[in-house]
Motif scaffolding. Structure first.
Motif, short mmCIF file in Angstrom:
data_model
loop_
_atom_site.label_atom_id
_atom_site.label_comp_id
_atom_site.label_asym_id
_atom_site.label_seq_id
_atom_site.Cartn_x
_atom_site.Cartn_y
_atom_site.Cartn_z
N TYR A 1 0.92 -1.13 0.11
CA TYR A 1 -0.04 -0.10 -0.13
C TYR A 1 0.93 1.42 0.05
CZ TYR A 1 -3.81 -2.88 1.41
OH TYR A 1 -4.73 -3.94 1.41
N LEU B 1 3.12 6.99 -4.49
CA LEU B 1 2.81 7.21 -6.02
C LEU B 1 2.11 8.68 -6.01
CD1 LEU B 1 2.07 4.89 -8.80
CD2 LEU B 1 0.64 6.85 -8.46
N GLY B 2 0.85 8.53 -5.21
CA GLY B 2 0.08 9.59 -5.00
C GLY B 2 0.64 10.84 -4.32
N ALA C 1 3.39 1.65 -1.80
CA ALA C 1 3.44 1.97 -3.12
C ALA C 1 2.59 2.97 -3.70
CB ALA C 1 3.87 0.67 -3.83
N ILE C 2 1.62 2.63 -3.58
CA ILE C 2 0.58 3.44 -4.09
C ILE C 2 0.39 4.73 -3.37
CG2 ILE C 2 -1.53 2.49 -2.92
CD1 ILE C 2 -1.60 3.86 -6.45
N VAL C 3 0.50 4.73 -2.30
CA VAL C 3 0.42 6.08 -1.53
C VAL C 3 1.60 7.17 -1.85
CG1 VAL C 3 0.58 7.22 0.87
CG2 VAL C 3 -1.04 5.28 0.57
#
Lengths: 346, 407, 378
Positions: free
Chosen positions: B154, B160-161, B156-158
């Motif tokens: 998770y 990225l955001g 990773a996506i945070v």
């Protein structure tokens, strides 16, 4: 910050919300692909965005094949015959690309129990390569001396029948599908396209859910998601399970691609990237590995993007989406519905 | 847990080694032999290689040089990417945190420099540099505090955001230049008389370059690098400055890794729960890794902002570049600082070297990434520990007869 | 067997890398034909090269390809008539990003065979490389970079054959309120430098007629929120600053959403692809402005900015024919050049901007973009 833009007028509110639900349904279908692969392999399948993109091209190509390149404006009913062929073509194309990615970018690494990070890199490379390959399709056609015959498929079809532009440019479906109003909610008119997208997404999700819960393959998927070694000991062929997972994700992507082309009508070789990032965000929001979570996450993301556009301005849309993600994860670290693919169901 | 004595001599184990493993062993051997040298020899060797690397854009060796794009500019990009990879290696390789939004820190450093030296104030570059690093470090802490509690994937996506949030902010906020970007960013101060275009290049003295006709070198007196002019025509002085910063950060990295902080990172990466049980305050050290990585990213960004063009815009900080950074670290060898630098250099260099492939460049790059990932999952120069574990696993396979588990 | 597979793979990898490296060894630059013989009356520039710097690959690659097509068309015509004094083109792909541009610019200025630059393609690259080219004294003519601030930097070697955002924006606003009769205009852009410049100028020129604005993102395909906002505002016209893909999608979704007012956009959308993306039904009635007149009939290169690139090339070739021998002479020639190009009349002011820039409005009717009969905005 303009809350009045969103909540001031009931019709506008419905407009923003239903519009968000419709596009959110497309996000949800794409998110299903991410969530399934993650549930089974704990891998983020970065190449899934290109799986969707290839599906959109398959839809456009189907229309060019059956209708030619003349510009046309049809209602949903009139386009239905070709649409049915198109959705099959998209599912075949997306499923095929998904299997290709599984075979060449993931399987060698899964078999060697490689760290997850390296599988990520392999997927990123595959994603770049696939997107570029689509952008170079006119050069490939030239190698095989097919560039004349396939001119309408490699570049935007020209209105005089001649191809114009290049393979890297936007590629449009010559047939525009015009929505027709069906009924009213308050002052807002719900169209047939909107209804089709939402219903299709729900139907596909239920179908997938039944597949996972009731069929033998589905049990295999849940077994591998829960505990790969025990599953292997019980005789589950994990390679086959992984293949089916990717394939099913690809089929969902094909349907999503068709709905996307009905609603938007154009695509490019890099159209997959943004859709992929958003869909993956939606999957995480809902709880990665959770099928219903993907649906919820997708719909939620679509609606919040539109609400964010209304209140803050469309340039802040993506910021709203990511801030929402962080807030959700802070309160519920496993996503809204938690991870569930591996959990036993009564 | 001590590893059994796996000697580096391949004959004692009955494992046949592939060429990549032999490469790893050879590199190990090189390092061992180097460590065994007497002190003065070591210093001499290190100085020689350092001088070689500094002189590389002037020497322009025939196969390595890029003839479609300025080699000095490419070397600058290589050094910048190597520095970024070093920083990201701390986050991913040492602390085990997958950060997909590292470009956000790069942008923060660049924009802080831009705002301080050109857009709102007019500070000299070397005054703005520490502020840029500080601001980026602060950003790292602010980003890390809420998100480091989240699970690995998770995160990773945070991240990225967050990378995207930073980019969108600089794109939409007028005070930060909006989409037009910031121009006329101050270059580092030149040494020697200032250049007066178009005929007076300034500087203390001029250094000619080498040009090659086949394998025959000759001095190129027409295109010279002026020492030490930071202008718009020549990227080589910027390269020298960045290389110096890279060496300093490299030395700092060695110190940190060998310290208690480095050990805490290793414990956290391998098994966070066990580390917590042993009393390691994992959250604090994870945050430290994040902040340190951010600081290095900001440093690199600051140098980028004040480089040859003196211009930055939101388009320079797109998301796919973040993926490239992660690819550089992992393909090079996550956890090994030499590996990370090699990865960074390759990622910056290969697309420029093969510009002749023009249209197919990115396609080949994507294929190469996947192929490399499949053929060499542990990275080109994995950390020693990983190599030992793999050798051990290969030994066990050999002894068990291919190690197939029968159902 | 696992082990032999491993070593085989490893070997294959090494062979592959070696092959790649060796194959690139003998790499040569683009065509660099040199002339034979050297009679004294021939220009010293014969056999030399023009350079193009811009996006040839990547998402904006289509635009760069258009420009290269225009350049090659001009060179082809010229080389056919001047076989003893040929000029070739060297292309430098920046992928539209200002990152790669400076190193490419250094390469260009260190290449003694290049005597002029057509480009850079985009405003970002222009700002990133303007100083480099200026200090080296290399003259350049950009076919497409429209940011107003570029010609305010004092780079006397930088020129453009296209009107900047100020000119087009003011003309478009005037057209909307007077000729098109719009009273409430909603202004949308895609956040890019060119788009914001154009839309911003339109907005400020419209004054109170601009009733709302929004900013989408490049690559965005779902415009439902913007459509709702436009409808809610009661606008009778929409102005979009940006490129044809988003313009087409916006026009399509506006019409599908029930918007019946006027749709206008700038030269970034003035491309047949706009009609394709929007679909004929939605595209009909759209007004697309451009600071360039219709291409001459039979013009061989299609697409946005092709005629501008063609004209830029011809100016350099005219300088060559006029006897210019070095950069300074070429730059002087460009500064004093007047002539009629495929994109309209060309003359440069002291900052490098094109002096006269009539803005034309191209209309879409019957499913086609009428490129031959635009209306000039007075």
């Amino acid at each position: 910050m303009d809350l009045g833009a969103l909540f001031g007028n009931y019709n506008n509110f419905l407009d923003f919300t239903v519009g968000g639900l419709v596009f959110g349904a497309i996000y949800a279908l794409i998110a299903l692909g991410y969530t399934m692969v993650y549930g089974v392999l704990q891998l983020i399948n970065f190449a899934h965005s290109e799986v969707v993109m290839y599906g959109t091209f398959a839809v456009a190509w189907t229309f060019v094949f059956f209708h030619g390149t003349g510009d046309a404006s049809w209602s949903l009913g009139r386009a239905l015959p070709i649409l049915l062929v198109a959705v099959v073509a998209a599912m075949l194309m997306s499923g095929g690309i998904a299997l290709l990615v599984e075979r060449f970018a993931y399987r060698p690494l899964i078999n060697r129990n490689a760290p997850k990070l390296i599988a990520l890199i392999s997927a990123i490379g595959a994603s770049f390569a696939l997107a570029e390959a689509m952008g170079l399709r006119d050069k490939f056609a030239k190698w095989f001396h097919l560039n004349e015959k396939l001119a309408n498929y490699t570049s935007s079809p020209g209105s005089s029948g001649k191809a114009m532009g290049q393979a890297r440019d936007v590629y449009s479906n010559p047939v525009s599908i015009q929505p027709h109003g069906l009924f009213h909610i308050g002052g807002y008119e719900v169209t047939d396209v909107d209804l089709l997208v939402i219903v299709a997404a729900l139907v596909m999700m239920f179908a997938l859910d039944s597949f996972v819960r009731r069929t033998k393959f589905g049990r295999g998927i849940r077994a591998v998601a829960q505990d790969p070694e025990s599953a292997a000991l019980m005789g589950v062929n994990s390679t086959r399970v992984v293949q089916v997972t990717f394939l099913v994700g690809g089929l969902m992507a094909g349907v999503a691609a068709t709905l996307y082309m009905i609603k938007i009508g154009s695509t490019r070789q890099d159209a997959g990237f943004i859709l992929g990032v958003k869909a993956f965000t939606a999957a995480v929001m809902g709880g990665i590995g959770n099928l219903r979570g993907a649906l919820l996450g997708g719909l939620l993301l679509g609606v919040m993007e539109n609400w964010g556009s209304a209140v803050f301005g469309s340039e802040w849309k993506d910021v709203v989406a990511f801030v929402l993600l962080v807030l959700i994860l802070l309160v519920r670290p496993s996503g809204l519905l938690g991870e569930a693919l591996g959990k036993a169901r009564a | 847990m001590s590893t059994p004595s796996v000697s580096t001599a391949p004959e004692s184990a009955q494992v046949r080694l592939g060429p990549m493993q032999r490469l790893g062993l050879w590199w190990d051997g090189v390092i061992d032999r180097f460590n065994a040298l007497p002190r003065p020899s070591k210093v001499l060797l290190v100085t020689f290689f350092a001088v070689l690397v500094y002189a590389l854009p002037l020497l322009r060796p025939p196969i390595i040089t890029t003839d479609r794009i300025d080699f000095g500019g490419v070397m600058f990009a290589c050094a910048a990417y190597a520095l970024i990879a070093l920083g990201l290696n701390i986050v991913i390789g040492y602390a085990g945190l997958l950060d997909l939004g590292y470009i956000g820190f790069y942008a923060t450093g660049a924009y802080t420099t831009g705002v301080l030296t050109s857009y709102h104030w007019h500070w000299p570059f070397f005054l703005a540099l520490p502020v840029a690093i500080g601001v980026t470090m602060l950003t790292g802490v602010i980003l890390g505090a809420p998100t480091l509690r989240v699970r690995g994937d998770y995160l990773a996506i945070v991240t990225l955001g967050f990378g995207e949030i930073i980019r969108i902010c600089v794109k939409n906020i007028g005070w930060l230049g909006a989409s037009a970007g910031i121009k006329n960013i101050n270059h580092p101060n030149s040494i020697g008389p200032a250049p007066k275009p178009p005929f007076d290049p300034g500087g203390l003295f001029a250094i000619p370059r080498l040009q090659w006709n086949g394998l025959v070198p000759s001095l190129d007196r027409e295109h010279e690098t002026h020492f030490l002019v930071f202008g718009a025509r020549d990227a080589i002085p910027y390269y020298w400055l960045l290389l110096t910063a890279l060496i300093l950060v490299f030395l700092g990295d060695r110190l940190v890794k060998a310290s208690r902080v480095g050990r805490a990172w290793e414990a956290t990466r391998e098994d966070e729960d066990a580390a917590e049980l042993m009393g390691v305050p994992t959250f604090k050290y994870k945050l430290m890794a994040f902040a340190l990585g951010a600081a290095i990213g900001g440093l690199s960004g600051a140098f980028y902002a004040s480089s040859q063009s003196g211009y930055i815009s939101p388009d320079s900080f797109l998301l796919p570049t973040s993926f490239l950074f992660v690819a550089a670290v992992i393909v090079g060898g996550s956890g090994n600082r030499w590996g990370a630098m090699v990865g960074g250099v390759l990622v910056a260099y290969i697309p420029e070297r093969f510009r002749d492939f023009a249209d197919y460049r990115l396609l080949v790059f994507g294929l190469a990434l996947t192929t490399l990932a499949i053929l060499r999952p542990e990275g080109l120069l994995p950390p020693r520990r990983t190599r030992r574990v793999k050798m051990l696993a290969a030994e066990i396979d050999e002894l068990e007869g291919e190690g197939v588990v029968d159902g | 067997m696992i082990r032999s597979k491993k070593s085989l793979r490893g070997l294959a990898a090494l062979v592959g890398v070696a092959a790649l490296t060796l194959s690139a060894c003998g790499s040569s630059n683009n065509d660099n034909k040199s002339t034979s013989g050297d009679s004294g009356s021939k220009s010293a520039l014969c056999g030399k090269n023009l350079a193009f710097l811009g996006a040839l690959t990547g998402s904006a690659g289509a635009l760069g390809q258009n420009m290269v097509n225009g350049i090659n068309l001009a060179l082809k015509d010229y080389n056919a008539k001047n076989a003893s004094c040929k000029v070739s083109l060297k292309t430098f792909d920046s992928q539209g990003s200002p990152d790669k541009a400076p190193a490419l610019a250094t390469q260009i200025i260190n290449d003694d065979s290049i005597f002029g630059l057509i480009g850079p393609g985009f405003s970002g690259e222009s700002l990133a490389t303007g100083k480099t080219f200026f200090e080296a004294g290399l003259p350049s003519i950009s076919p497409s970079a429209t940011n107003v601030t570029i010609t305010q930097q004092g780079w006397t070697t930088w020129h453009r054959v296209i009107g900047n955002d100020d000119a087009q924006g003011a003309a478009d606003a005037k057209y909307l309120t007077s000729t098109a009769g719009a009273k409430k205009v909603y202004v949308i852009d895609d956040g890019q430098d060119y788009s914001k410049g154009l839309a911003g100028k339109v907005k400020s020129s419209l004054g109170s007629a601009a009733i709302g604005s929004d900013q989408i993102t490049v690559g965005q395909t779902d415009m439902s929120a913007v459509v709702t906002k436009v409808k809610a505002s009661g606008a009778d016209a929409v102005f979009y600053g940006g490129y044809y893909t988003e313009a087409g999608l916006l026009a399509k979704q506006l019409r599908q959403g029930g918007f019946t007012g006027k749709f206008m956009s700038g030269d970034g959308a003035e491309d047949p692809n706009f009609v394709k993306v929007a679909g004929a039904q939605a595209a009909n009635g759209a007004l697309l402005s451009a600071p360039a007149g219709p291409a001459p009939s039979g013009f061989g290169a299609t697409g946005l900015y092709a005629t501008q690139a063609y004209d830029a090339t011809n100016i350099f070739l005219a300088a060559l024919k006029d006897g210019a021998k070095d950069s300074e002479a070429i730059n002087k020639f460009i500064g004093s050049y007047t002539g009629d190009g495929a994109s309209g009349p060309i003359a440069f002011d002291s900052h490098g901007d094109i002096k006269q820039s009539t803005i034309y409005v191209y209309k879409v009717a019957n499913g086609t973009l009428d490129v031959d009969h635009p209306e000039a905005i007075k």
